[in-house]
Design a protein around this motif. Structure first.
Motif, PDB file in Angstrom:
ATOM      1  N   TYR A   1      47.394  33.514  32.623  1.00 46.03           N
ATOM      2  CA  TYR A   1      46.381  34.369  32.010  1.00 46.03           C
ATOM      3  C   TYR A   1      44.977  33.776  32.196  1.00 46.03           C
ATOM      4  CZ  TYR A   1      43.774  36.965  28.490  1.00 46.03           C
ATOM      5  OH  TYR A   1      42.837  37.731  27.848  1.00 46.03           O
ATOM      6  N   ARG A   2      44.827  32.496  31.918  1.00 47.91           N
ATOM      7  CA  ARG A   2      43.511  31.854  32.087  1.00 47.91           C
ATOM      8  C   ARG A   2      43.037  31.970  33.539  1.00 47.91           C
ATOM      9  NH1 ARG A   2      45.891  28.539  28.312  1.00 47.91           N
ATOM     10  NH2 ARG A   2      46.632  27.053  29.854  1.00 47.91           N
ATOM     11  N   ASP A   3      43.934  31.714  34.493  1.00 46.72           N
ATOM     12  CA  ASP A   3      43.581  31.823  35.912  1.00 46.72           C
ATOM     13  C   ASP A   3      43.235  33.263  36.278  1.00 46.72           C
ATOM     14  OD1 ASP A   3      44.096  29.115  36.159  1.00 46.72           O
ATOM     15  OD2 ASP A   3      46.051  29.389  37.133  1.00 46.72           O
ATOM     16  N   THR A   4      43.955  34.194  35.709  1.00 52.88           N
ATOM     17  CA  THR A   4      43.739  35.611  35.979  1.00 52.88           C
ATOM     18  C   THR A   4      42.392  36.082  35.441  1.00 52.88           C
ATOM     19  OG1 THR A   4      46.096  36.068  36.061  1.00 52.88           O
ATOM     20  CG2 THR A   4      44.686  37.912  35.500  1.00 52.88           C
ATOM     21  N   VAL A   5      42.031  35.637  34.237  1.00 57.90           N
ATOM     22  CA  VAL A   5      40.716  35.988  33.681  1.00 57.90           C
ATOM     23  C   VAL A   5      39.610  35.465  34.594  1.00 57.90           C
ATOM     24  CG1 VAL A   5      39.110  35.559  31.770  1.00 57.90           C
ATOM     25  CG2 VAL A   5      41.477  36.174  31.287  1.00 57.90           C
ATOM     26  N   ALA A   6      39.785  34.246  35.073  1.00 57.82           N
ATOM     27  CA  ALA A   6      38.777  33.678  35.979  1.00 57.82           C
ATOM     28  C   ALA A   6      38.685  34.495  37.267  1.00 57.82           C
ATOM     29  CB  ALA A   6      39.103  32.219  36.279  1.00 57.82           C
ATOM     30  N   ALA A   7      39.816  34.759  37.902  1.00 59.49           N
ATOM     31  CA  ALA A   7      39.811  35.443  39.198  1.00 59.49           C
ATOM     32  C   ALA A   7      39.297  36.875  39.113  1.00 59.49           C
ATOM     33  CB  ALA A   7      41.216  35.428  39.793  1.00 59.49           C
ATOM     34  N   ALA A   8      39.636  37.575  38.051  1.00 54.86           N
ATOM     35  CA  ALA A   8      39.282  38.995  37.957  1.00 54.86           C
ATOM     36  C   ALA A   8      37.994  39.257  37.192  1.00 54.86           C
ATOM     37  CB  ALA A   8      40.426  39.766  37.297  1.00 54.86           C
ATOM     38  N   PHE A   9      37.510  38.244  36.468  1.00 56.24           N
ATOM     39  CA  PHE A   9      36.370  38.492  35.577  1.00 56.24           C
ATOM     40  C   PHE A   9      35.297  37.420  35.718  1.00 56.24           C
ATOM     41  CE2 PHE A   9      34.512  38.011  31.264  1.00 56.24           C
ATOM     42  CZ  PHE A   9      33.878  39.238  31.173  1.00 56.24           C
ATOM     43  N   SER A  10      35.525  36.266  35.159  1.00 55.08           N
ATOM     44  CA  SER A  10      34.440  35.295  35.004  1.00 55.08           C
ATOM     45  C   SER A  10      33.953  34.678  36.311  1.00 55.08           C
ATOM     46  CB  SER A  10      34.831  34.204  34.002  1.00 55.08           C
ATOM     47  OG  SER A  10      35.993  33.520  34.421  1.00 55.08           O
ATOM     48  N   ASP A  11      34.784  34.616  37.349  1.00 55.98           N
ATOM     49  CA  ASP A  11      34.309  34.090  38.634  1.00 55.98           C
ATOM     50  C   ASP A  11      33.223  34.973  39.242  1.00 55.98           C
ATOM     51  OD1 ASP A  11      36.085  31.993  38.430  1.00 55.98           O
ATOM     52  OD2 ASP A  11      37.415  32.683  40.048  1.00 55.98           O
ATOM     53  N   HIS A  12      33.106  36.192  38.772  1.00 54.61           N
ATOM     54  CA  HIS A  12      32.128  37.143  39.316  1.00 54.61           C
ATOM     55  C   HIS A  12      30.845  37.202  38.479  1.00 54.61           C
ATOM     56  CE1 HIS A  12      35.324  38.477  41.943  1.00 54.61           C
ATOM     57  NE2 HIS A  12      36.104  38.484  40.877  1.00 54.61           N
ATOM     58  N   LEU A  13      30.753  36.366  37.463  1.00 53.22           N
ATOM     59  CA  LEU A  13      29.620  36.391  36.547  1.00 53.22           C
ATOM     60  C   LEU A  13      28.989  35.015  36.453  1.00 53.22           C
ATOM     61  CD1 LEU A  13      31.467  38.301  33.678  1.00 53.22           C
ATOM     62  CD2 LEU A  13      29.964  39.298  35.422  1.00 53.22           C
ATOM     63  N   ASN A  14      27.684  34.996  36.132  1.00 53.17           N
ATOM     64  CA  ASN A  14      27.049  33.708  35.866  1.00 53.17           C
ATOM     65  C   ASN A  14      27.060  33.455  34.354  1.00 53.17           C
ATOM     66  OD1 ASN A  14      24.740  35.000  34.676  1.00 53.17           O
ATOM     67  ND2 ASN A  14      23.808  35.219  36.708  1.00 53.17           N
ATOM     68  N   ASP A  15      26.596  32.288  33.948  1.00 48.14           N
ATOM     69  CA  ASP A  15      26.629  31.922  32.529  1.00 48.14           C
ATOM     70  C   ASP A  15      25.864  32.915  31.651  1.00 48.14           C
ATOM     71  OD1 ASP A  15      28.187  29.738  33.167  1.00 48.14           O
ATOM     72  OD2 ASP A  15      26.546  28.294  33.047  1.00 48.14           O
ATOM     73  N   ARG A  16      24.740  33.397  32.152  1.00 53.24           N
ATOM     74  CA  ARG A  16      23.956  34.355  31.366  1.00 53.24           C
ATOM     75  C   ARG A  16      24.705  35.677  31.213  1.00 53.24           C
ATOM     76  NH1 ARG A  16      17.711  36.153  31.311  1.00 53.24           N
ATOM     77  NH2 ARG A  16      18.042  37.756  29.754  1.00 53.24           N
ATOM     78  N   ASP A  17      25.355  36.133  32.279  1.00 53.52           N
ATOM     79  CA  ASP A  17      26.155  37.357  32.193  1.00 53.52           C
ATOM     80  C   ASP A  17      27.226  37.220  31.114  1.00 53.52           C
ATOM     81  OD1 ASP A  17      24.805  38.475  34.405  1.00 53.52           O
ATOM     82  OD2 ASP A  17      26.350  37.796  35.824  1.00 53.52           O
TER      83      ASP A  17
END
Length: 156
Positions: A114-130
């Protein structure tokens, strides 16, 4: 036809962006962990609530209908990850209970996936401000609709 307003476009982009991320997350969870995103969420919510929740409460935590929650628990029971128990005092109350096997699957497989999936599908596409903006905006909307609850939105 009039051009959509900025508010309407913001809603459409956010709504459809979340749907796209959820679809990618569901596909990845199935491939990596062998379970659906919703199945993982049910295991996690049970663990976070002492391993036992009324069926109605579990459905509420997962934002699914009571019948959807029942179907989900049936799948988890078939996998041996959850047991169903009736209250001795009130036979109408039914609880979903995390089994030892369900806890093992959660801790050894689905939580990391789940943690890896959140990163791959969501947070890897955003910066800290986003991320900070989305947290702020999401919480603001939840509070506006009386849906904010720190326990409900515990991560993982």
């Amino acid at each position: 036809m009039d051009e959509p307003s900025d508010a309407l476009l913001a809603w459409l982009y956010a709504h459809q962006g979340v749907e796209a991320a959820q679809a990618a997350m569901s596909e990845r969870m199935e491939a990596v962990a062998g379970c659906s995103l919703l199945e993982h969420s049910a295991l996690y919510r049970l663990k976070m609530n002492g391993g036992r929740l009324r069926m109605l409460d579990l459905s509420d935590y997962l934002s699914v209908s009571p019948s959807g929650g029942t179907r989900l628990v049936e799948r988890l029971v078939k996998r041996g990850w959850v047991a169903r128990e009736q209250s001795a005092d009130n036979r109408r109350l039914v609880f979903a209970v995390l089994t030892a096997e369900g806890r093992r699957v959660l801790e050894q497989t689905t939580a990391a996936a789940y943690r890896d999936t959140v990163a791959a599908a969501f947070s890897d596409h955003l910066n800290d401000r986003d991320v900070a903006d989305l947290k702020r905006i999401g919480r603001k909307l939840l509070e506006a609709h009386n849906r904010w609850d720190a326990q409900r939105f515990a991560a993982d």
